[in-house]
Design an enzyme around this catalytic site. Structure first.
Site, PDB file in Angstrom:
ATOM      1  CB  ALA A  64     -13.183   5.465  17.975  1.00 36.01           C
ATOM      2  CD  GLU A 111     -12.843   4.717   9.900  1.00 38.41           C
ATOM      3  OE1 GLU A 111     -12.962   4.976  11.120  1.00 38.41           O
ATOM      4  OE2 GLU A 111     -13.438   3.794   9.340  1.00 38.41           O
TER       5      GLU A 111
HETATM    6  N1  DAK Z   1      -8.362   4.958  22.603  1.00 39.84           N
HETATM    7  C1  DAK Z   1      -8.107   5.250  23.896  1.00 39.84           C
HETATM    8  N2  DAK Z   1      -6.872   5.436  24.387  1.00 39.84           N
HETATM    9  C2  DAK Z   1      -5.833   5.340  23.533  1.00 39.84           C
HETATM   10  C3  DAK Z   1      -6.013   5.042  22.152  1.00 39.84           C
HETATM   11  C4  DAK Z   1      -7.366   4.838  21.689  1.00 39.84           C
HETATM   12  N3  DAK Z   1      -7.674   4.594  20.416  1.00 39.84           N
HETATM   13  N4  DAK Z   1      -4.812   5.002  21.570  1.00 39.84           N
HETATM   14  C5  DAK Z   1      -3.895   5.280  22.533  1.00 39.84           C
HETATM   15  N5  DAK Z   1      -4.524   5.482  23.717  1.00 39.84           N
HETATM   16  C6  DAK Z   1      -3.899   5.794  25.010  1.00 39.84           C
HETATM   17  C7  DAK Z   1      -3.208   4.575  25.604  1.00 39.84           C
HETATM   18  O1  DAK Z   1      -4.133   3.742  26.257  1.00 39.84           O
HETATM   19  C8  DAK Z   1      -2.230   5.223  26.572  1.00 39.84           C
HETATM   20  O2  DAK Z   1      -2.912   5.630  27.737  1.00 39.84           O
HETATM   21  P1  DAK Z   1      -2.271   5.409  29.222  1.00 39.84           P
HETATM   22  O3  DAK Z   1      -2.001   3.957  29.330  1.00 39.84           O
HETATM   23  O4  DAK Z   1      -1.000   6.237  29.173  1.00 39.84           O
HETATM   24  O5  DAK Z   1      -3.330   5.926  30.148  1.00 39.84           O
HETATM   25  C9  DAK Z   1      -1.812   6.489  25.833  1.00 39.84           C
HETATM   26  O6  DAK Z   1      -2.833   6.722  24.852  1.00 39.84           O
HETATM   27  C10 DAK Z   1      -0.488   6.340  25.099  1.00 39.84           C
HETATM   28  O7  DAK Z   1      -0.557   5.193  24.289  1.00 39.84           O
HETATM   29  P2  DAK Z   1       0.549   4.009  24.316  1.00 39.84           P
HETATM   30  O8  DAK Z   1       1.188   3.903  25.668  1.00 39.84           O
HETATM   31  O9  DAK Z   1      -0.102   2.785  23.782  1.00 39.84           O
HETATM   32  O10 DAK Z   1       1.619   4.606  23.290  1.00 39.84           O
HETATM   33  P3  DAK Z   1       2.564   3.809  22.258  1.00 39.84           P
HETATM   34  O11 DAK Z   1       3.468   4.840  21.680  1.00 39.84           O
HETATM   35  O12 DAK Z   1       3.160   2.606  22.921  1.00 39.84           O
HETATM   36  O13 DAK Z   1       1.558   3.254  21.136  1.00 39.84           O
HETATM   37  C11 DAK Z   1      -0.289   3.423  19.522  1.00 39.84           C
HETATM   38  C12 DAK Z   1       0.836   4.176  20.357  1.00 39.84           C
HETATM   39  C13 DAK Z   1      -1.118   4.480  18.835  1.00 39.84           C
HETATM   40  C14 DAK Z   1       0.377   2.530  18.487  1.00 39.84           C
HETATM   41  C15 DAK Z   1      -1.128   2.548  20.511  1.00 39.84           C
HETATM   42  O14 DAK Z   1      -1.578   3.381  21.588  1.00 39.84           O
HETATM   43  C16 DAK Z   1      -2.324   1.937  19.858  1.00 39.84           C
HETATM   44  O15 DAK Z   1      -2.210   0.896  19.193  1.00 39.84           O
HETATM   45  N6  DAK Z   1      -3.508   2.516  20.083  1.00 39.84           N
HETATM   46  C17 DAK Z   1      -4.767   1.982  19.609  1.00 39.84           C
HETATM   47  C18 DAK Z   1      -4.885   2.201  18.136  1.00 39.84           C
HETATM   48  C19 DAK Z   1      -6.165   1.633  17.596  1.00 39.84           C
HETATM   49  O16 DAK Z   1      -6.451   0.417  17.765  1.00 39.84           O
HETATM   50  N7  DAK Z   1      -6.963   2.486  16.942  1.00 39.84           N
HETATM   51  C20 DAK Z   1      -8.227   2.059  16.430  1.00 39.84           C
HETATM   52  C21 DAK Z   1      -9.254   2.318  17.483  1.00 39.84           C
HETATM   53  S1  DAK Z   1     -10.819   1.632  16.970  1.00 39.84           S
HETATM   54  C22 DAK Z   1     -17.751   2.411  14.765  1.00 39.84           C
HETATM   55  C23 DAK Z   1     -17.114   3.147  13.793  1.00 39.84           C
HETATM   56  C24 DAK Z   1     -15.769   3.470  13.896  1.00 39.84           C
HETATM   57  C25 DAK Z   1     -15.044   3.038  14.950  1.00 39.84           C
HETATM   58  C26 DAK Z   1     -15.653   2.281  15.927  1.00 39.84           C
HETATM   59  C27 DAK Z   1     -16.991   1.964  15.839  1.00 39.84           C
HETATM   60  N8  DAK Z   1     -19.182   2.074  14.675  1.00 39.84           N
HETATM   61  C28 DAK Z   1     -19.941   2.521  13.530  1.00 39.84           C
HETATM   62  C29 DAK Z   1     -19.872   1.423  15.735  1.00 39.84           C
HETATM   63  C30 DAK Z   1     -13.643   3.355  15.033  1.00 39.84           C
HETATM   64  C31 DAK Z   1     -12.903   2.562  15.757  1.00 39.84           C
HETATM   65  C32 DAK Z   1     -11.511   2.855  16.041  1.00 39.84           C
HETATM   66  O17 DAK Z   1     -10.941   3.849  15.690  1.00 39.84           O
END
Ligand code: DAK
Length: 257
Positions: A64, A111
Protein backbone atom coordinates in the site's frame (compact mmCIF):
# COMPACT_ATOMS: atom_id res chain seq x y z
CA UNK A 1 -0.82 12.11 -15.81
CA UNK A 2 -0.01 8.57 -16.93
CA UNK A 3 -2.58 5.89 -16.36
CA UNK A 4 -1.77 3.91 -13.24
CA UNK A 5 -3.53 0.79 -14.51
CA UNK A 6 -3.20 -0.41 -18.11
CA UNK A 7 -5.29 -3.10 -19.72
CA UNK A 8 -4.92 -5.18 -22.86
CA UNK A 9 -6.85 -8.04 -24.38
CA UNK A 10 -4.87 -10.90 -25.92
CA UNK A 11 -7.20 -13.44 -27.48
CA UNK A 12 -9.32 -14.70 -24.59
CA UNK A 13 -7.09 -13.29 -21.86
CA UNK A 14 -7.51 -9.94 -20.15
CA UNK A 15 -4.23 -8.43 -18.97
CA UNK A 16 -4.06 -5.85 -16.17
CA UNK A 17 -0.78 -4.02 -15.61
CA UNK A 18 -0.10 -1.89 -12.53
CA UNK A 19 1.77 1.16 -13.80
CA UNK A 20 3.33 3.33 -11.08
CA UNK A 21 6.99 2.54 -11.77
CA UNK A 22 8.16 5.68 -9.95
CA UNK A 23 6.70 4.31 -6.69
CA UNK A 24 7.44 0.59 -7.11
CA UNK A 25 3.77 0.18 -8.06
CA UNK A 26 2.63 1.14 -4.57
CA UNK A 27 -1.12 0.71 -4.30
CA UNK A 28 -3.33 3.73 -3.75
CA UNK A 29 -7.03 4.27 -4.40
CA UNK A 30 -6.47 5.14 -8.07
CA UNK A 31 -4.59 1.90 -8.66
CA UNK A 32 -7.02 -0.25 -6.77
CA UNK A 33 -10.08 1.41 -8.35
CA UNK A 34 -8.44 0.93 -11.75
CA UNK A 35 -7.87 -2.74 -11.08
CA UNK A 36 -11.46 -3.15 -9.89
CA UNK A 37 -12.81 -1.42 -13.03
CA UNK A 38 -10.66 -3.64 -15.25
CA UNK A 39 -11.87 -6.77 -13.48
CA UNK A 40 -15.49 -5.56 -13.89
CA UNK A 41 -14.94 -5.11 -17.63
CA UNK A 42 -13.26 -8.51 -18.10
CA UNK A 43 -15.90 -10.22 -15.98
CA UNK A 44 -18.63 -8.78 -18.21
CA UNK A 45 -16.86 -9.79 -21.43
CA UNK A 46 -18.05 -13.27 -22.43
CA UNK A 47 -15.00 -13.66 -24.66
CA UNK A 48 -12.55 -13.46 -21.73
CA UNK A 49 -11.80 -16.75 -19.96
CA UNK A 50 -8.84 -15.79 -17.78
CA UNK A 51 -7.34 -12.64 -16.27
CA UNK A 52 -3.65 -11.93 -15.67
CA UNK A 53 -2.46 -9.19 -13.33
CA UNK A 54 1.13 -8.03 -13.33
CA UNK A 55 3.47 -5.14 -12.56
CA UNK A 56 6.86 -4.45 -14.08
CA UNK A 57 10.24 -6.14 -13.87
CA UNK A 58 11.13 -4.39 -10.57
CA UNK A 59 7.88 -4.71 -8.69
CA UNK A 60 4.50 -6.38 -8.78
CA UNK A 61 3.61 -3.91 -6.00
CA UNK A 62 5.71 -2.82 -3.01
CA UNK A 63 2.63 -2.52 -0.84
CA UNK A 64 0.00 0.00 0.00
CA UNK A 65 1.21 3.54 -0.69
CA UNK A 66 2.76 4.57 2.59
CA UNK A 67 2.54 8.31 1.86
CA UNK A 68 -1.16 7.94 0.99
CA UNK A 69 -2.12 6.26 4.26
CA UNK A 70 0.39 7.61 6.74
CA UNK A 71 -2.00 10.20 8.21
CA UNK A 72 -5.12 8.01 8.24
CA UNK A 73 -6.84 7.73 11.58
CA UNK A 74 -9.03 4.91 12.82
CA UNK A 75 -12.31 6.66 12.04
CA UNK A 76 -11.26 7.43 8.46
CA UNK A 77 -10.08 3.85 7.82
CA UNK A 78 -13.27 2.43 9.35
CA UNK A 79 -15.76 4.80 7.71
CA UNK A 80 -14.23 4.50 4.24
CA UNK A 81 -13.92 0.73 4.68
CA UNK A 82 -10.25 1.00 3.73
CA UNK A 83 -9.12 -2.12 1.82
CA UNK A 84 -12.46 -3.94 1.84
CA UNK A 85 -14.22 -1.34 -0.31
CA UNK A 86 -12.35 -2.00 -3.55
CA UNK A 87 -9.24 -4.10 -2.86
CA UNK A 88 -10.98 -7.42 -2.82
CA UNK A 89 -12.61 -7.19 -6.27
CA UNK A 90 -9.96 -9.63 -7.52
CA UNK A 91 -11.20 -12.14 -4.99
CA UNK A 92 -14.84 -11.93 -6.07
CA UNK A 93 -14.44 -12.42 -9.81
CA UNK A 94 -15.66 -15.83 -10.98
CA UNK A 95 -13.02 -16.02 -13.71
CA UNK A 96 -9.53 -17.28 -12.85
CA UNK A 97 -6.90 -14.67 -12.07
CA UNK A 98 -3.16 -15.33 -12.35
CA UNK A 99 -0.70 -12.96 -10.67
CA UNK A 100 2.51 -12.72 -12.69
CA UNK A 101 5.03 -11.46 -10.15
CA UNK A 102 8.50 -10.11 -10.92
CA UNK A 103 10.50 -8.20 -8.32
CA UNK A 104 8.85 -7.05 -5.10
CA UNK A 105 5.46 -8.21 -3.89
CA UNK A 106 5.41 -6.71 -0.42
CA UNK A 107 2.73 -5.91 2.12
CA UNK A 108 -0.49 -5.15 0.25
CA UNK A 109 1.28 -6.27 -2.95
CA UNK A 110 1.88 -9.74 -1.55
CA UNK A 111 -1.68 -9.75 -0.21
CA UNK A 112 -3.05 -8.77 -3.61
CA UNK A 113 -1.05 -11.54 -5.31
CA UNK A 114 -2.49 -14.00 -2.77
CA UNK A 115 -6.05 -12.85 -3.58
CA UNK A 116 -5.44 -14.20 -7.08
CA UNK A 117 -6.08 -17.85 -7.87
CA UNK A 118 -2.43 -18.61 -8.47
CA UNK A 119 0.91 -16.87 -8.59
CA UNK A 120 3.49 -17.36 -11.32
CA UNK A 121 6.78 -15.94 -10.09
CA UNK A 122 9.79 -14.71 -12.04
CA UNK A 123 13.05 -15.95 -10.56
CA UNK A 124 13.54 -12.34 -9.42
CA UNK A 125 10.39 -12.29 -7.29
CA UNK A 126 10.54 -11.41 -3.62
CA UNK A 127 7.58 -11.80 -1.30
CA UNK A 128 7.18 -10.24 2.12
CA UNK A 129 4.87 -8.80 4.78
CA UNK A 130 7.09 -6.03 6.16
CA UNK A 131 4.29 -3.96 7.77
CA UNK A 132 5.70 -4.60 11.25
CA UNK A 133 8.64 -2.38 10.32
CA UNK A 134 6.20 0.50 9.79
CA UNK A 135 4.55 0.00 13.16
CA UNK A 136 1.50 -1.68 11.69
CA UNK A 137 0.37 -5.12 10.57
CA UNK A 138 -0.96 -6.83 7.45
CA UNK A 139 -4.57 -5.82 6.86
CA UNK A 140 -5.60 -7.37 3.57
CA UNK A 141 -5.15 -11.07 4.24
CA UNK A 142 -1.45 -11.41 5.07
CA UNK A 143 -2.04 -13.05 8.44
CA UNK A 144 -4.78 -15.28 7.00
CA UNK A 145 -3.90 -16.30 3.44
CA UNK A 146 -0.18 -16.67 4.10
CA UNK A 147 -0.55 -19.39 6.80
CA UNK A 148 -2.99 -21.23 4.55
CA UNK A 149 -0.48 -21.09 1.68
CA UNK A 150 2.82 -21.74 3.45
CA UNK A 151 1.90 -22.93 6.96
CA UNK A 152 1.99 -21.24 10.34
CA UNK A 153 5.74 -21.42 10.99
CA UNK A 154 6.84 -19.64 7.84
CA UNK A 155 3.92 -17.18 7.98
CA UNK A 156 4.87 -16.21 11.54
CA UNK A 157 8.50 -15.88 10.46
CA UNK A 158 7.64 -13.57 7.56
CA UNK A 159 5.06 -11.41 9.35
CA UNK A 160 7.05 -11.07 12.59
CA UNK A 161 10.59 -10.62 11.22
CA UNK A 162 9.61 -8.87 7.94
CA UNK A 163 12.10 -10.99 6.04
CA UNK A 164 11.56 -11.51 2.32
CA UNK A 165 11.09 -14.89 0.68
CA UNK A 166 12.67 -15.46 -2.74
CA UNK A 167 10.97 -17.24 -5.63
CA UNK A 168 12.64 -20.61 -5.00
CA UNK A 169 11.56 -20.68 -1.36
CA UNK A 170 8.09 -19.43 -2.33
CA UNK A 171 7.67 -22.33 -4.74
CA UNK A 172 9.01 -24.88 -2.26
CA UNK A 173 6.64 -23.51 0.38
CA UNK A 174 3.53 -23.60 -1.81
CA UNK A 175 3.01 -19.86 -2.24
CA UNK A 176 3.58 -19.89 -5.99
CA UNK A 177 2.51 -22.31 -8.70
CA UNK A 178 5.55 -21.88 -10.97
CA UNK A 179 8.91 -20.14 -11.05
CA UNK A 180 9.86 -18.87 -14.50
CA UNK A 181 12.99 -17.12 -15.82
CA UNK A 182 12.24 -13.39 -15.62
CA UNK A 183 12.59 -12.84 -19.38
CA UNK A 184 9.95 -15.49 -20.02
CA UNK A 185 7.51 -14.63 -17.24
CA UNK A 186 4.88 -12.90 -19.38
CA UNK A 187 5.13 -15.29 -22.31
CA UNK A 188 4.73 -18.38 -20.09
CA UNK A 189 1.99 -16.81 -18.01
CA UNK A 190 0.02 -15.70 -21.05
CA UNK A 191 0.42 -19.16 -22.56
CA UNK A 192 -1.02 -20.79 -19.45
CA UNK A 193 -3.80 -18.21 -19.33
CA UNK A 194 -4.68 -18.87 -23.01
CA UNK A 195 -4.75 -22.60 -22.27
CA UNK A 196 -7.22 -22.05 -19.45
CA UNK A 197 -9.30 -19.59 -21.47
CA UNK A 198 -9.53 -22.09 -24.34
CA UNK A 199 -11.63 -24.44 -22.20
CA UNK A 200 -15.36 -24.11 -21.53
CA UNK A 201 -16.02 -20.97 -19.46
CA UNK A 202 -18.73 -22.49 -17.24
CA UNK A 203 -16.41 -25.43 -16.47
CA UNK A 204 -13.54 -23.05 -15.69
CA UNK A 205 -15.83 -21.22 -13.24
CA UNK A 206 -17.11 -24.47 -11.69
CA UNK A 207 -13.56 -25.66 -11.06
CA UNK A 208 -12.49 -22.34 -9.54
CA UNK A 209 -15.54 -22.31 -7.29
CA UNK A 210 -14.94 -25.91 -6.22
CA UNK A 211 -11.23 -25.50 -5.43
CA UNK A 212 -12.02 -22.37 -3.41
CA UNK A 213 -14.64 -24.35 -1.51
CA UNK A 214 -11.79 -26.39 -0.03
CA UNK A 215 -10.87 -23.29 2.00
CA UNK A 216 -14.35 -22.56 3.26
CA UNK A 217 -15.70 -25.94 4.30
CA UNK A 218 -14.98 -29.29 5.95
CA UNK A 219 -13.64 -32.04 3.66
CA UNK A 220 -17.01 -33.82 3.54
CA UNK A 221 -18.91 -30.63 2.72
CA UNK A 222 -16.33 -29.76 0.08
CA UNK A 223 -16.55 -33.22 -1.47
CA UNK A 224 -20.34 -32.99 -1.54
CA UNK A 225 -20.16 -29.55 -3.18
CA UNK A 226 -17.73 -30.91 -5.77
CA UNK A 227 -19.93 -33.96 -6.47
CA UNK A 228 -23.04 -31.83 -7.01
CA UNK A 229 -21.23 -29.38 -9.29
CA UNK A 230 -19.73 -32.33 -11.18
CA UNK A 231 -23.24 -33.78 -11.63
CA UNK A 232 -24.45 -30.43 -12.93
CA UNK A 233 -21.66 -30.39 -15.52
CA UNK A 234 -23.61 -33.11 -17.37
CA UNK A 235 -26.14 -30.40 -18.19
CA UNK A 236 -23.57 -28.55 -20.30
CA UNK A 237 -23.51 -28.65 -24.09
CA UNK A 238 -19.74 -28.31 -23.72
CA UNK A 239 -19.60 -31.62 -21.81
CA UNK A 240 -21.40 -33.36 -24.70
CA UNK A 241 -19.06 -31.67 -27.17
CA UNK A 242 -15.89 -32.40 -25.17
CA UNK A 243 -16.63 -36.10 -24.74
CA UNK A 244 -17.92 -36.53 -28.31
CA UNK A 245 -14.77 -34.85 -29.63
CA UNK A 246 -12.59 -37.24 -27.63
CA UNK A 247 -14.45 -40.29 -28.94
CA UNK A 248 -14.36 -38.93 -32.51
CA UNK A 249 -10.64 -38.05 -32.17
CA UNK A 250 -11.08 -34.35 -33.00
CA UNK A 251 -10.59 -31.02 -31.22
CA UNK A 252 -13.63 -29.89 -29.24
CA UNK A 253 -15.35 -26.62 -30.15
CA UNK A 254 -16.64 -25.25 -26.85
CA UNK A 255 -19.50 -22.76 -26.89
CA UNK A 256 -19.41 -21.71 -23.24
CA UNK A 257 -22.76 -23.26 -22.46
N1 DAK B 1 4.61 3.27 -0.75
C1 DAK B 1 4.99 4.43 -1.32
N2 DAK B 1 6.14 4.58 -2.01
C2 DAK B 1 6.94 3.50 -2.14
C3 DAK B 1 6.61 2.24 -1.57
C4 DAK B 1 5.37 2.15 -0.83
N3 DAK B 1 4.92 1.02 -0.29
N4 DAK B 1 7.59 1.38 -1.86
C5 DAK B 1 8.51 2.05 -2.59
N5 DAK B 1 8.10 3.34 -2.76
C6 DAK B 1 8.81 4.40 -3.48
C7 DAK B 1 10.02 4.90 -2.70
O1 DAK B 1 9.64 5.83 -1.72
C8 DAK B 1 10.86 5.53 -3.80
O2 DAK B 1 10.33 6.80 -4.13
P1 DAK B 1 11.29 8.08 -4.40
O3 DAK B 1 12.11 8.24 -3.17
O4 DAK B 1 12.12 7.65 -5.60
O5 DAK B 1 10.33 9.20 -4.66
C9 DAK B 1 10.60 4.61 -4.99
O6 DAK B 1 9.39 3.91 -4.68
C10 DAK B 1 11.70 3.58 -5.19
O7 DAK B 1 11.91 2.91 -3.97
P2 DAK B 1 13.36 2.75 -3.27
O8 DAK B 1 14.26 3.90 -3.62
O9 DAK B 1 13.13 2.50 -1.82
O10 DAK B 1 13.89 1.45 -4.02
P3 DAK B 1 14.84 0.28 -3.44
O11 DAK B 1 15.14 -0.59 -4.61
O12 DAK B 1 15.97 0.86 -2.65
O13 DAK B 1 13.91 -0.51 -2.39
C11 DAK B 1 11.85 -1.61 -1.63
C12 DAK B 1 12.75 -1.15 -2.86
C13 DAK B 1 10.56 -2.15 -2.21
C14 DAK B 1 12.57 -2.71 -0.87
C15 DAK B 1 11.62 -0.38 -0.70
O14 DAK B 1 11.12 0.71 -1.49
C16 DAK B 1 10.64 -0.66 0.39
O15 DAK B 1 11.00 -1.24 1.42
N6 DAK B 1 9.40 -0.19 0.23
C17 DAK B 1 8.37 -0.28 1.24
C18 DAK B 1 7.88 -1.69 1.33
C19 DAK B 1 6.83 -1.84 2.39
O16 DAK B 1 7.06 -1.51 3.58
N7 DAK B 1 5.65 -2.34 1.99
C20 DAK B 1 4.57 -2.48 2.91
C21 DAK B 1 3.76 -1.23 2.85
S1 DAK B 1 2.50 -1.27 4.12
C22 DAK B 1 -4.50 -1.71 6.19
C23 DAK B 1 -4.41 -2.87 5.45
C24 DAK B 1 -3.29 -3.14 4.67
C25 DAK B 1 -2.26 -2.27 4.64
C26 DAK B 1 -2.32 -1.11 5.38
C27 DAK B 1 -3.43 -0.83 6.16
N8 DAK B 1 -5.69 -1.41 7.01
C28 DAK B 1 -6.77 -2.36 7.06
C29 DAK B 1 -5.84 -0.17 7.68
C30 DAK B 1 -1.10 -2.57 3.84
C31 DAK B 1 0.02 -1.99 4.19
C32 DAK B 1 1.22 -2.09 3.39
O17 DAK B 1 1.29 -2.65 2.33
Amino acid sequence: MSQVVLTEIHGKVGLIRINRPEAMNALNNDVVDGIAAAVDAFEADENIGCIVITGNEKAFAAGADIGFMKDFDYMHAYKTDFITRNWERIKTTRKPVIAAVAGFALGGGCEMAMMCDMIFAADTAKFGQPEIRLGTMPGAGGTQRLPRAIGKAKAMDMCLTARMMDAAEAEKSGLVARVIAAEQLMEETMKAAQTIAGYSLPVIMMIKESVNRAYESSLNEGLLFERRVFHSAFALEDQKEGMAAFVEKRKPAFKNR
